[in-house]
Design a protein around this motif. Sequence first.
Motif, mmCIF file in Angstrom:
data_model
loop_
_atom_site.group_PDB
_atom_site.id
_atom_site.type_symbol
_atom_site.label_atom_id
_atom_site.label_comp_id
_atom_site.label_asym_id
_atom_site.label_seq_id
_atom_site.Cartn_x
_atom_site.Cartn_y
_atom_site.Cartn_z
ATOM 1 N N GLU A 68 17.748 -3.082 -12.342
ATOM 2 C CA GLU A 68 17.667 -4.512 -12.592
ATOM 3 C C GLU A 68 19.065 -5.241 -12.520
ATOM 4 O OE1 GLU A 68 14.166 -4.761 -15.854
ATOM 5 O OE2 GLU A 68 16.139 -4.029 -16.696
ATOM 6 N N ASP A 105 19.632 -5.538 -8.811
ATOM 7 C CA ASP A 105 18.824 -6.772 -8.297
ATOM 8 C C ASP A 105 19.445 -7.868 -8.700
ATOM 9 O OD1 ASP A 105 17.324 -4.701 -7.276
ATOM 10 O OD2 ASP A 105 15.537 -4.743 -8.914
ATOM 11 N N LYS A 106 19.591 -8.115 -9.817
ATOM 12 C CA LYS A 106 20.460 -9.520 -10.132
ATOM 13 C C LYS A 106 21.827 -9.674 -9.627
ATOM 14 C CE LYS A 106 21.092 -13.008 -13.151
ATOM 15 N NZ LYS A 106 20.300 -14.210 -12.890
ATOM 16 N N ASP A 117 22.240 -8.589 -6.363
ATOM 17 C CA ASP A 117 22.044 -9.062 -5.048
ATOM 18 C C ASP A 117 21.509 -10.547 -5.082
ATOM 19 O OD1 ASP A 117 22.544 -6.737 -3.914
ATOM 20 O OD2 ASP A 117 20.468 -5.815 -4.218
ATOM 21 N N GLU A 118 20.800 -10.920 -5.869
ATOM 22 C CA GLU A 118 20.291 -12.108 -6.080
ATOM 23 C C GLU A 118 21.419 -13.323 -6.181
ATOM 24 O OE1 GLU A 118 17.992 -14.939 -9.474
ATOM 25 O OE2 GLU A 118 17.339 -12.807 -9.278
ATOM 26 N N LEU A 119 22.557 -12.876 -7.109
ATOM 27 C CA LEU A 119 23.447 -13.785 -7.315
ATOM 28 C C LEU A 119 24.594 -14.037 -6.041
ATOM 29 C CD1 LEU A 119 24.807 -12.537 -10.907
ATOM 30 C CD2 LEU A 119 23.909 -14.787 -10.128
ATOM 31 N N SER A 140 23.329 -13.639 -3.043
ATOM 32 C CA SER A 140 22.468 -14.266 -2.086
ATOM 33 C C SER A 140 22.632 -15.902 -2.332
ATOM 34 C CB SER A 140 21.103 -13.786 -2.070
ATOM 35 O OG SER A 140 20.316 -14.816 -1.273
ATOM 36 N N ASP A 141 22.661 -16.277 -3.827
ATOM 37 C CA ASP A 141 22.751 -17.468 -4.100
ATOM 38 C C ASP A 141 24.141 -18.213 -3.650
ATOM 39 O OD1 ASP A 141 20.096 -17.724 -4.971
ATOM 40 O OD2 ASP A 141 20.954 -17.468 -7.088
#
Length: 59
Positions: A5, A8-9, A11-13, A15-16
Amino acid sequence: MTKKELYDKLDELKSDYVRIQSDLDKLVYVRGRASSAQEQLVRIEEEIAEVYKKLEAFE
């Protein structure tokens, strides 16, 4: 949070961050108001640092 998790977080950050950085570049080019985008980048940098700290705790 589990290690997956957190990754994943992260990767999301990331990308943002890339998306907002691109938006910021466009705003600077057209001489728009870039302060909001800069603030978002700082916030995301802080969140990324926190996620890395949590990941270090797993190791």
